[in-house]
Write a protein that holds these residues in place. Structure first.
Motif, PDB file in Angstrom:
ATOM      1  N   GLY A  16     129.188   0.135  27.480  1.00 18.31           N
ATOM      2  CA  GLY A  16     128.170  -0.848  27.812  1.00 18.31           C
ATOM      3  C   GLY A  16     128.022  -0.983  29.315  1.00 18.31           C
ATOM      4  O   GLY A  16     129.013  -0.921  30.058  1.00 18.31           O
ATOM      5  N   PHE A  17     126.790  -1.157  29.766  1.00 14.55           N
ATOM      6  CA  PHE A  17     126.484  -1.307  31.184  1.00 14.55           C
ATOM      7  C   PHE A  17     125.463  -2.435  31.336  1.00 14.55           C
ATOM      8  O   PHE A  17     124.522  -2.541  30.549  1.00 14.55           O
ATOM      9  CB  PHE A  17     125.907  -0.013  31.766  1.00 14.55           C
ATOM     10  N   VAL A  18     125.661  -3.274  32.341  1.00 18.89           N
ATOM     11  CA  VAL A  18     124.743  -4.393  32.535  1.00 18.89           C
ATOM     12  C   VAL A  18     124.603  -4.703  34.018  1.00 18.89           C
ATOM     13  O   VAL A  18     125.569  -4.584  34.787  1.00 18.89           O
ATOM     14  CB  VAL A  18     125.221  -5.646  31.763  1.00 18.89           C
ATOM     15  N   GLY A  19     123.393  -5.092  34.417  1.00 17.15           N
ATOM     16  CA  GLY A  19     123.125  -5.564  35.759  1.00 17.15           C
ATOM     17  C   GLY A  19     122.363  -6.874  35.684  1.00 17.15           C
ATOM     18  O   GLY A  19     121.480  -7.042  34.825  1.00 17.15           O
ATOM     19  N   VAL A  20     122.704  -7.819  36.557  1.00 14.90           N
ATOM     20  CA  VAL A  20     122.035  -9.124  36.543  1.00 14.90           C
ATOM     21  C   VAL A  20     121.653  -9.522  37.970  1.00 14.90           C
ATOM     22  O   VAL A  20     122.283  -9.098  38.945  1.00 14.90           O
ATOM     23  CB  VAL A  20     122.933 -10.227  35.934  1.00 14.90           C
ATOM     24  N   TYR A  21     120.609 -10.337  38.060  1.00 14.15           N
ATOM     25  CA  TYR A  21     120.189 -10.898  39.353  1.00 14.15           C
ATOM     26  C   TYR A  21     119.604 -12.282  39.112  1.00 14.15           C
ATOM     27  O   TYR A  21     118.876 -12.504  38.133  1.00 14.15           O
ATOM     28  CB  TYR A  21     119.143 -10.020  40.028  1.00 14.15           C
ATOM     29  N   GLY A  22     119.931 -13.217  39.999  1.00 17.10           N
ATOM     30  CA  GLY A  22     119.378 -14.557  39.911  1.00 17.10           C
ATOM     31  C   GLY A  22     119.114 -15.139  41.287  1.00 17.10           C
ATOM     32  O   GLY A  22     119.840 -14.861  42.247  1.00 17.10           O
ATOM     33  N   LYS A  23     118.070 -15.948  41.376  1.00 14.05           N
ATOM     34  CA  LYS A  23     117.708 -16.587  42.642  1.00 14.05           C
ATOM     35  C   LYS A  23     117.154 -17.973  42.351  1.00 14.05           C
ATOM     36  O   LYS A  23     116.330 -18.146  41.442  1.00 14.05           O
ATOM     37  CB  LYS A  23     116.673 -15.759  43.393  1.00 14.05           C
ATOM     38  N   ARG A  61     114.820 -13.303  25.415  1.00  9.59           N
ATOM     39  CA  ARG A  61     115.685 -12.146  25.206  1.00  9.59           C
ATOM     40  C   ARG A  61     114.997 -11.134  24.294  1.00  9.59           C
ATOM     41  O   ARG A  61     114.330 -11.512  23.317  1.00  9.59           O
ATOM     42  CB  ARG A  61     117.027 -12.549  24.601  1.00  9.59           C
ATOM     43  N   ASN A  62     115.191  -9.862  24.634  1.00  4.52           N
ATOM     44  CA  ASN A  62     114.616  -8.779  23.838  1.00  4.52           C
ATOM     45  C   ASN A  62     115.689  -7.740  23.586  1.00  4.52           C
ATOM     46  O   ASN A  62     116.309  -7.219  24.515  1.00  4.52           O
ATOM     47  CB  ASN A  62     113.434  -8.148  24.570  1.00  4.52           C
ATOM     48  N   ALA A  63     115.938  -7.438  22.297  1.00  4.61           N
ATOM     49  CA  ALA A  63     116.951  -6.460  21.912  1.00  4.61           C
ATOM     50  C   ALA A  63     116.299  -5.133  21.548  1.00  4.61           C
ATOM     51  O   ALA A  63     115.211  -5.101  20.952  1.00  4.61           O
ATOM     52  CB  ALA A  63     117.765  -6.984  20.728  1.00  4.61           C
ATOM     53  N   ASP A  64     116.938  -4.052  21.923  1.00  3.55           N
ATOM     54  CA  ASP A  64     116.482  -2.699  21.597  1.00  3.55           C
ATOM     55  C   ASP A  64     115.070  -2.418  22.108  1.00  3.55           C
ATOM     56  O   ASP A  64     114.323  -1.630  21.512  1.00  3.55           O
ATOM     57  CB  ASP A  64     116.545  -2.462  20.086  1.00  3.55           C
ATOM     58  N   PHE A  65     114.699  -3.054  23.215  1.00  6.84           N
ATOM     59  CA  PHE A  65     113.423  -2.858  23.894  1.00  6.84           C
ATOM     60  C   PHE A  65     112.259  -2.787  22.897  1.00  6.84           C
ATOM     61  O   PHE A  65     111.665  -1.743  22.659  1.00  6.84           O
ATOM     62  CB  PHE A  65     113.447  -1.604  24.766  1.00  6.84           C
ATOM     63  N   THR A 110     117.635 -12.651  35.633  1.00  3.93           N
ATOM     64  CA  THR A 110     117.282 -11.580  34.718  1.00  3.93           C
ATOM     65  C   THR A 110     118.477 -10.675  34.484  1.00  3.93           C
ATOM     66  O   THR A 110     119.388 -10.596  35.325  1.00  3.93           O
ATOM     67  CB  THR A 110     116.098 -10.752  35.269  1.00  3.93           C
ATOM     68  N   SER A 111     118.510 -10.026  33.345  1.00  2.00           N
ATOM     69  CA  SER A 111     119.579  -9.074  33.057  1.00  2.00           C
ATOM     70  C   SER A 111     119.012  -7.872  32.317  1.00  2.00           C
ATOM     71  O   SER A 111     118.016  -7.979  31.585  1.00  2.00           O
ATOM     72  CB  SER A 111     120.688  -9.721  32.214  1.00  2.00           C
ATOM     73  N   ALA A 113     116.704  -9.581  29.452  1.00  2.00           N
ATOM     74  CA  ALA A 113     116.505 -11.026  29.343  1.00  2.00           C
ATOM     75  C   ALA A 113     115.881 -11.556  30.618  1.00  2.00           C
ATOM     76  O   ALA A 113     116.126 -11.041  31.722  1.00  2.00           O
ATOM     77  CB  ALA A 113     117.829 -11.730  29.077  1.00  2.00           C
ATOM     78  N   LEU A 114     115.075 -12.587  30.463  1.00  2.00           N
ATOM     79  CA  LEU A 114     114.454 -13.305  31.575  1.00  2.00           C
ATOM     80  C   LEU A 114     114.711 -14.785  31.375  1.00  2.00           C
ATOM     81  O   LEU A 114     114.664 -15.283  30.246  1.00  2.00           O
ATOM     82  CB  LEU A 114     112.946 -13.043  31.629  1.00  2.00           C
ATOM     83  N   GLN A 115     114.958 -15.503  32.475  1.00  2.00           N
ATOM     84  CA  GLN A 115     115.295 -16.915  32.355  1.00  2.00           C
ATOM     85  C   GLN A 115     114.737 -17.717  33.522  1.00  2.00           C
ATOM     86  O   GLN A 115     114.715 -17.253  34.666  1.00  2.00           O
ATOM     87  CB  GLN A 115     116.812 -17.082  32.304  1.00  2.00           C
ATOM     88  N   TYR A 116     114.282 -18.933  33.195  1.00  2.00           N
ATOM     89  CA  TYR A 116     113.793 -19.869  34.211  1.00  2.00           C
ATOM     90  C   TYR A 116     114.555 -21.178  34.070  1.00  2.00           C
ATOM     91  O   TYR A 116     114.802 -21.658  32.960  1.00  2.00           O
ATOM     92  CB  TYR A 116     112.298 -20.124  34.051  1.00  2.00           C
ATOM     93  N   GLN A 117     114.923 -21.763  35.214  1.00  2.00           N
ATOM     94  CA  GLN A 117     115.603 -23.055  35.220  1.00  2.00           C
ATOM     95  C   GLN A 117     114.840 -24.028  36.105  1.00  2.00           C
ATOM     96  O   GLN A 117     114.522 -23.734  37.255  1.00  2.00           O
ATOM     97  CB  GLN A 117     117.040 -22.919  35.740  1.00  2.00           C
ATOM     98  N   GLY A 118     114.543 -25.209  35.555  1.00  2.00           N
ATOM     99  CA  GLY A 118     113.862 -26.238  36.325  1.00  2.00           C
ATOM    100  C   GLY A 118     114.811 -27.005  37.223  1.00  2.00           C
ATOM    101  O   GLY A 118     116.032 -26.879  37.140  1.00  2.00           O
ATOM    102  N   LYS A 119     114.241 -27.825  38.091  1.00  2.00           N
ATOM    103  CA  LYS A 119     115.027 -28.594  39.051  1.00  2.00           C
ATOM    104  C   LYS A 119     116.000 -29.531  38.355  1.00  2.00           C
ATOM    105  O   LYS A 119     115.698 -30.115  37.321  1.00  2.00           O
ATOM    106  CB  LYS A 119     114.098 -29.412  39.941  1.00  2.00           C
TER     107      LYS A 119
END
Length: 357
Positions: free
Chosen positions: A203-210, A157-161, A193-194, A171-177
């Motif tokens: 406040g505005f937010v967009g997220v995507y996960g696969k 996670r990174n705040a205030d770029f 990611t968000s 934010a970036l995230q990885y999940q293992g099996k």
């Protein structure tokens, strides 16, 4: 003055889930806080009939947050949170570990942690997961890929770029099996990611996960991957909180005996106002439509609403530590859809009393 303080504090408590955590240790750049709440709650089903179906749903929740200052730029941290059921006889009560993770924060370069944590897709779901009793149950589910609390996630996670743009977070995230024996709880390797921006109460937010699906999941013929995306917006200022969220999932949302829905379309909305004297009324709406339910081997399934209700409720805060609440769930789910999905179609009513610290 007391009323004005309540009006400021209550929205913070609702969004953070804690009050002023009790500091139990702070020495030599090491800090440990304790937080929690005790909830006495009763829920009534079939409220349009005789109100005869009701049950206790009381619980206690507590957690620890720790932090250690390694040097001027590097900080270590961790969090542990438990939920203890209190609605069954002793020896039969549920005990759940909600969160358990540890990580490092590198100044303006962000933080990295690993363990059981919230999926970053929940960054959008959290905007509307603010209802009094229900809510947040269209596409957000515990241990369902990275939509809610889940296991084995590495999160950056990174705040205030990098400290250069106030209010711009990502934010970036990885999940293992996780080959759970239950298909609905398993997951293959995946990422999410968000991106969020907050300014002047908006406040505005967009997220995507696969994610890859496990062998047990992909036997339904829907494919080898599961996806989620969502957009949300909120306004949180001047004692008013209002938020709306739209999201879609692919091969991700579990629908009882129908297995995974090929696709869902989801809408959530909430509006609340904090009065100076402690009252906080709330109006919320949650809707989820499932498509191709029960499809197998290339044969098309059926479409049906999964969730469709309005919640009207309110909290009354005596102070920052003590409140009572009540909520009514107007279930708008059609009985034909409920028969297909196995979801409840009854109205519900809840009352509770909470001590939190």
């Amino acid at each position: 003055m007391k009323r004005k303080v309540l009006a400021v504090l209550v929205p913070v408590l609702l969004s953070a889930g804690t009050v002023n955590a009790a500091e139990i240790y702070n020495k030599d750049s090491n800090k440990l806080d304790l937080y929690g709440k005790m909830v006495g709650k009763r829920v009534w089903n079939n409220t349009d009939d005789s109100n005869s179906e009701n049950f206790d749903d009381s619980y206690a929740r507590f957690g620890f947050k720790g932090e250690t200052q390694i040097n001027n730029e590097l900080t270590g941290y961790g969090q542990l949170e438990f939920n203890l059921g209190a609605s069954a006889p002793e020896g039969q009560q549920n005990e759940d570990t909600r969160l358990a993770f540890a990580g490092l924060k590198f100044g303006n370069y962000g933080s990295f942690d690993y363990g059981r944590n919230y999926g970053v897709a929940y960054d959008a779901g959290a905007y509307t997961d603010m209802l009094v009793e229900w809510g947040g149950d269209s596409w957000v589910h515990t241990d369902n890929f990275m939509t809610g609390r889940t296991t084995g996630v590495a999160t950056y996670r990174n705040a205030d770029f990098f400290g250069m743009v106030d209010g711009l977070d990502f934010a970036l995230q990885y999940q293992g099996k996780n080959h759970d024996s239950q298909a609905k709880k398993g997951n293959g390797d995946g990422y999410s990611t968000s991106l969020a921006y907050n300014v002047d109460g908006f406040g505005f937010v967009g997220v995507y996960g696969k994610s890859d699906r496990t062998d047990n999941q992909s036997v339904d013929g829907y494919g080898d991957t599961a996806e989620v995306w969502s957009l949300a917006a909120k306004y949180d200022a001047n004692n008013l909180y209002a938020a709306v969220m739209y999201g879609e999932t692919r091969n991700m949302t579990w629908v009882n005996d129908n297995g995974f829905a090929n696709k869902t379309q989801n809408v959530e909305a909430v509006v609340q106002y904090q009065f100076d004297f402690g009252l906080r009324p709330s109006l919320g709406y949650v809707y989820s439509k499932g498509k191709d339910l029960g499809a197998r081997n290339g044969q098309r399934g059926v479409d049906a609403d999964l969730v469709n209700y309005v919640e009207l409720g309110t909290w009354y805060y005596f102070n920052k530590n003590m409140n009572v609440y009540t909520a009514y769930k107007f279930n708008l789910l059609d009985e034909d859809d409920a028969a297909i999905t196995g979801m409840p179609a009854d109205d519900q009513f809840a009352m509770g009393i909470v001590y939190q610290f």
